[in-house]
Design an enzyme around this catalytic site. Structure first.
Site, PDB file in Angstrom:
ATOM      1  N   GLN A 224       1.152  -1.417   0.218  1.00 28.10           N
ATOM      2  CA  GLN A 224       0.379   0.092   0.153  1.00 28.10           C
ATOM      3  C   GLN A 224       0.425   0.881   0.207  1.00 28.10           C
ATOM      4  OE1 GLN A 224      -3.620  -0.466  -0.530  1.00 28.10           O
ATOM      5  NE2 GLN A 224      -3.545   2.497   0.099  1.00 28.10           N
ATOM      6  N   GLU A 225       1.907   1.177   0.990  1.00 23.79           N
ATOM      7  CA  GLU A 225       2.958   2.504   0.325  1.00 23.79           C
ATOM      8  C   GLU A 225       3.807   2.912  -0.234  1.00 23.79           C
ATOM      9  OE1 GLU A 225       3.123   4.839   3.155  1.00 23.79           O
ATOM     10  OE2 GLU A 225       2.011   3.634   4.670  1.00 23.79           O
ATOM     11  N   SER A 226       4.176   1.471  -0.975  1.00 22.77           N
ATOM     12  CA  SER A 226       5.032   2.172  -1.685  1.00 22.77           C
ATOM     13  C   SER A 226       5.176   0.737  -3.471  1.00 22.77           C
ATOM     14  CB  SER A 226       7.081   1.560  -1.256  1.00 22.77           C
ATOM     15  OG  SER A 226       6.856   0.127  -0.843  1.00 22.77           O
TER      16      SER A 226
END
Length: 409
Positions: A224-226
């Site tokens: 989700q972040e990267s």
């Protein structure tokens, strides 16, 4: 001789008082919550320059000031930041609940500038001086203490030559681009059948052992972040697989020169998650604590504490995420972010609620069990649909699990 001693001690006391004034070690109550009588005389322009710090007070809102993933945003904040940069000063923002509190902060020296479009007649009525950023049509402006002539002059001269449309455009672009991350998104998993999510699975397992989470949850959050891009960079400067801000990374022992190292970045992200989770020890359910920890990772613990305070105020159990999430959403509405129990003001709550839902949903797709927080087995369950039959276009390489790789070696 006694008179000389008395003079000497008086001079020492005055020097100590001057040295302590505004020093970082001196605790300062936040904004409108300062205890009565705790303030000092307003700082003069020279004293502000000497201290190296400009204190700006405002009321939180989408057009004034709010924090987004550790970065200040809002038009009035953008103006204040531009002025501070022009003067070579650090900027500190203090929040007040209403305009009366802003004027009181100016009077007592708890703030140098009230960075809000205040009616000029109202500022005069409350013993303040209109200065700086001005809306001539609305007859509003920032305000400073009435005695702060030189600061008012400096603000007026700066604003007269400032490129106000450019500052506004940059502030608007910042808000519009806030979710952008420069990254090359990888596949969400390598092999579901083999239980291989990414090339970083071993690091996720080590990180999960540190936090006490299912390793697939760490993997879901990382995606989700990267998107599993170790070189990802956000508009605000968050870096690496776990999208850590440099200041956050430093606070958990990750130096800037190693922030893009996959091993170091994931490990630092785990240390930060563990810190956030430790501050939520009052939430008994491990599954609920996971959701709150994810929310804090995305929005910052201050905003989530505000939402919990609102939930308690309205008679809801603040240890249940589904009870608190509506108030996270509510913090984008004035009736909630201006509530007296709220300390950190406005936030874009929809993004945090969607973030938690997205990470949990992907965790489930990886085989995680949301109702249980106990660590799950390392392998993913088999896919619901059968694997495709090989054909002449199939890749000849076989994807090996970590166990098969060890046997092969």
């Amino acid at each position: 001789m006694q008179i000389l001693k008395n003079i000497f001690f008086c001079l020492v006391a005055l020097l100590l008082a001057a040295a302590c004034k505004r020093s970082p070690e001196t605790p300062k109550s936040p904004g409108a919550f300062t205890a009565a009588g705790a303030g000092e005389d307003p700082y003069t322009y020279e004293e502000i320059q000497e201290s190296g710090e400009l204190i700006v007070a405002t009321i939180s809102g989408p057009d004034t000031y709010f924090e987004y993933q550790g970065r200040g945003m809002g038009l009035q904040f953008a103006y204040a930041e531009a002025y501070a940069v022009a003067e070579g000063l650090r900027l500190r923002v203090e929040l007040a609940q209403d305009t009366l509190a802003l004027y009181e902060m100016l009077r007592r020296g708890d703030a140098d500038i009230a960075a809000l479009q205040l009616p000029k007649t109202l500022s005069e009525k409350h013993g303040a001086r209109a200065a700086g950023v001005t809306d001539k049509q609305a007859q509003t402006a920032w305000a400073v203490a009435v005695s702060n002539n030189q600061l008012a002059q400096s603000l007026n001269e700066w604003f007269a030559h400032a490129d106000a449309p450019d500052i506004k455009e940059k502030a608007d672009n910042q808000i519009a681009k806030r979710t952008q991350v420069k990254r090359h998104v990888k596949a969400p998993y390598i092999s579901r059948e083999k239980g291989i999510i990414s090339i970083y699975d071993d690091q996720f397992k080590k990180a999960a052992a540190h936090v006490g989470w299912d390793w697939r949850l760490i993997a879901a959050q990382c995606y989700q972040e990267s998107g599993f891009d170790a070189n990802a960079v956000s508009w605000a400067g968050a870096c690496g697989l776990m999208q850590l801000m440099p200041a956050t990374a430093e606070s958990v022992g990750l130096p800037e020169d190693k922030i893009y190292s996959p091993n170091e970045n994931i490990a630092a992200g785990a240390r930060y998650l563990k810190r956030l989770a430790a501050n939520l020890s009052d939430i008994q359910s491990a599954a609920e604590r996971i959701k709150f920890t994810l929310a804090c990772y995305n929005a910052g613990p201050g905003h989530i504490a505000d939402a919990r305070a609102l939930a308690r105020k309205h008679g809801r159990n603040d240890a249940v995420w589904d009870n608190v999430a509506p108030y996270v959403l509510g913090l984008s509405q004035p009736r909630f972010y201006r509530d007296p129990v709220v300390r950190h003001g406005y936030m874009i709550g929809a993004e945090t609620v969607n973030y938690v839902a997205s990470v949990v949903s992907r965790w489930q797709s990886y085989g995680g069990v949301v109702s249980s927080a106990s660590p799950a087995p390392a392998a993913l369950p088999s896919a619901d649909k059968p694997a495709r039959k090989p054909n002449r276009f199939s890749r000849p390489e076989k994807v090996l699990s970590p166990e098969e790789l060890m046997k092969k070696e």
